[in-house]
Write an enzyme that holds these catalytic residues in place. Sequence first.
Site, short mmCIF file in Angstrom:
data_model
loop_
_atom_site.label_atom_id
_atom_site.label_comp_id
_atom_site.label_asym_id
_atom_site.label_seq_id
_atom_site.Cartn_x
_atom_site.Cartn_y
_atom_site.Cartn_z
N HIS A 186 0.78 -1.18 0.03
CA HIS A 186 0.02 0.00 -0.03
C HIS A 186 0.85 1.13 -0.14
CE1 HIS A 186 -3.87 -1.47 -0.65
NE2 HIS A 186 -3.44 -2.57 -0.11
N ARG A 288 -11.30 1.62 -4.23
CA ARG A 288 -11.24 0.99 -2.81
C ARG A 288 -12.05 1.48 -1.62
NH1 ARG A 288 -5.62 0.37 -5.92
NH2 ARG A 288 -5.02 -1.62 -5.37
N ARG A 322 -15.73 -1.48 -5.09
CA ARG A 322 -15.52 -2.85 -4.55
C ARG A 322 -16.08 -2.50 -2.98
NH1 ARG A 322 -9.30 -4.52 -3.86
NH2 ARG A 322 -9.10 -2.86 -2.32
N GLU A 412 -8.92 -13.25 -7.26
CA GLU A 412 -7.86 -12.88 -6.59
C GLU A 412 -7.11 -14.02 -5.97
OE1 GLU A 412 -7.68 -8.73 -4.90
OE2 GLU A 412 -9.47 -9.38 -3.98
N ASP A 436 -3.15 -9.69 -5.30
CA ASP A 436 -3.26 -10.81 -4.43
C ASP A 436 -3.06 -12.11 -5.25
OD1 ASP A 436 -3.78 -10.10 -1.67
OD2 ASP A 436 -5.67 -8.68 -2.43
N ARG A 446 2.60 -10.35 0.17
CA ARG A 446 2.79 -9.32 -0.66
C ARG A 446 3.69 -8.25 0.14
NH1 ARG A 446 -3.03 -7.05 -2.24
NH2 ARG A 446 -2.38 -5.06 -2.66
N CYS A 483 -7.42 -4.84 -12.56
CA CYS A 483 -7.30 -3.79 -11.80
C CYS A 483 -6.20 -3.81 -10.73
CB CYS A 483 -8.60 -3.42 -11.14
SG CYS A 483 -8.90 -4.65 -9.71
C1 PEP Z 1 -5.30 -6.67 -6.19
O1 PEP Z 1 -5.28 -7.37 -5.29
O2 PEP Z 1 -4.70 -6.98 -7.18
C2 PEP Z 1 -6.04 -5.73 -6.01
C3 PEP Z 1 -6.38 -4.80 -7.02
O3 PEP Z 1 -6.81 -5.16 -4.74
P1 PEP Z 1 -5.82 -4.76 -3.86
O4 PEP Z 1 -4.43 -4.47 -4.08
O5 PEP Z 1 -6.66 -3.60 -2.95
O6 PEP Z 1 -5.72 -5.96 -2.68
MG MG Z 2 -6.62 -7.57 -3.77
#
Ligand code: PEP
Ligand code: MG
Length: 558
Positions: A186, A288, A322, A412, A436, A446, A483
């Site tokens: 993030h 998000r 989402r 995911e 994910d 991650r 995405c």
């Molecule tokens: C992903 O997991 O690719 C995604 C777009 O969602 P986030 O990064 O918010 O988990």
């Molecule tokens: Mg995700």
Amino acid sequence: MPEVLRGTGVSPGVAAGPVRSMSGAVPEPPADQRHAGDAHAERARALAALDAVGADLEERGAQAGGEAQDVLAAQAMMARDPGLAGLVTDRIDDGLSAPRAVYEAFGVFRAALSRAGEYMAARVADLDDVRDRAVAVLLGVGAPGVPDSDEPFVLVARDLAPADTALLDPAKVLAFVTRDGGPTSHTAILARAMGVPAVVACGDCMDLRDGTIVLVDGASGEVRPDPTEQVIADAHAAAGARAAALDVTTGPGATADGHRMPLLANIGGPKDVEAALACGAEGVGLFRTEFLFLGRTTAPSEEEQESAYRAVLEAFPSVVVRTLDAGADKPLAFLPPPDDEPNPALGERGLRLFDSHPGVLTGQLRALARAADGLDVALHVMAPMVADAAETRSFVAACRAAGLPRAGIMIEIPAAALRAADLAAEADFFSLGTNDLAQYAFAADRQIGGLARFQDPWQPALLDLVALAAGAATAAGKDCGVCGEAAGDPALACVLTGLGVTSLSMSARSLPLVRAAVAAHTLDQCRRAAEAARRATDADGARTAARAELPGLEPLSL
Ligand code: PEP
Ligand code: MG
């Protein structure tokens, strides 16, 4: 200190400025640490520290205003609680040092809060923060959290939690450099959304001293301490020339032979709308919603949600929202997972959390339906972390019950990609969350910087999973977008196009590069690049093989 520190560049651009480090965890004072004998002086020291922390929190609250002020005022009250002071002085009278006495006294409060139900348990993190601040004062070490600074700075940290970054002043942060985190952490996502250069997985960055001037290159991943004026000027000139060359590309996304590829933005709330529009987003491919409510200890009201959603829905012809994706890398205090999960990324997170909080999902869906009411927008709603057809069916049913006609799911989890045909029979559309999907396909968290190579979206196994999901969606006549951060890599965007995905959604600032790359190739070239990438046996091989089929990238120097 080496001449250049290397990490992974995750948000392009260059910036130079003084380092400010985010101090790490405050150490626990040893259990047997005792004072020198003057209990009276030690008591005064402890109470003065608590009082100073209370005053500091109140002052920060007054500066922040709004809801942050309420949270900080509540924390200041914790610091000044007379019951807490009594527990501290008792322990000092028994001979413990002030830092240890404060630490233990907070421990008593903490245990009581943890037992007092979900709402109070969520305050534990706030209490721990007050404790750490008081102990830090007594030990003479820096307080935890994002540093204060009057001048703009380069924020250096082990890692940044979403709650740390939610309150950051974008005018103050020139760049991020973190020791941990990967390309999809993030920190990376936030930096791209803010348009701030960022380097993650930079192993040596915690050795940088506060005040050292560093030059951060968020494309190459280099961090250069003490650069000369000339080096800084050259770096800015090169980045500026590249940005200017790309600014001219606008318009709907399409390949050179006219195959439409809608280019959409990933956003975290109304504050991101302007940048998305400025970069030519045709719509939103991932909203998000959990980013709106980070740091909140109570669920937002439906009215509050409705107004935040409406501000986004008014701005675009098409938006994919989402539902709350809480847990693991995106903790939400008002939606806590069970206490004792050993692996939160494999626990009750995303859609699964609504099994124990069904009202939160139905409330969010109601707020979304009301927000779209009367607007000329194609609202799509999707669930994160969907594993199978049964979960898909129940989510779609919940959307239908709320009057939401377009209900989809994120792919995911590898199981969802493997059985995508079953899920496509239930859902109106797919959106591939490659961040994910990589995490779960490679069993590599991650958030761990040392495992960043497993987040490389060029891995042929990940491309295979994308191909499976896109193929099943096409066969069922359903859309399948991407995405995850993979969509923002210009060469990979061409490969994804060739794999059959139907839209690409990314951080707004990636849109011009991706638009230019897709426009420079035909659908056939993209398909050949996709086939070449899948024939490779590793990520580097896939990247090289695909690029050999994509000659249009060279003139754009991508
Ligand atoms: C992903 O997991 O690719 C995604 C777009 O969602 P986030 O990064 O918010 O988990
Ligand atoms: Mg995700």
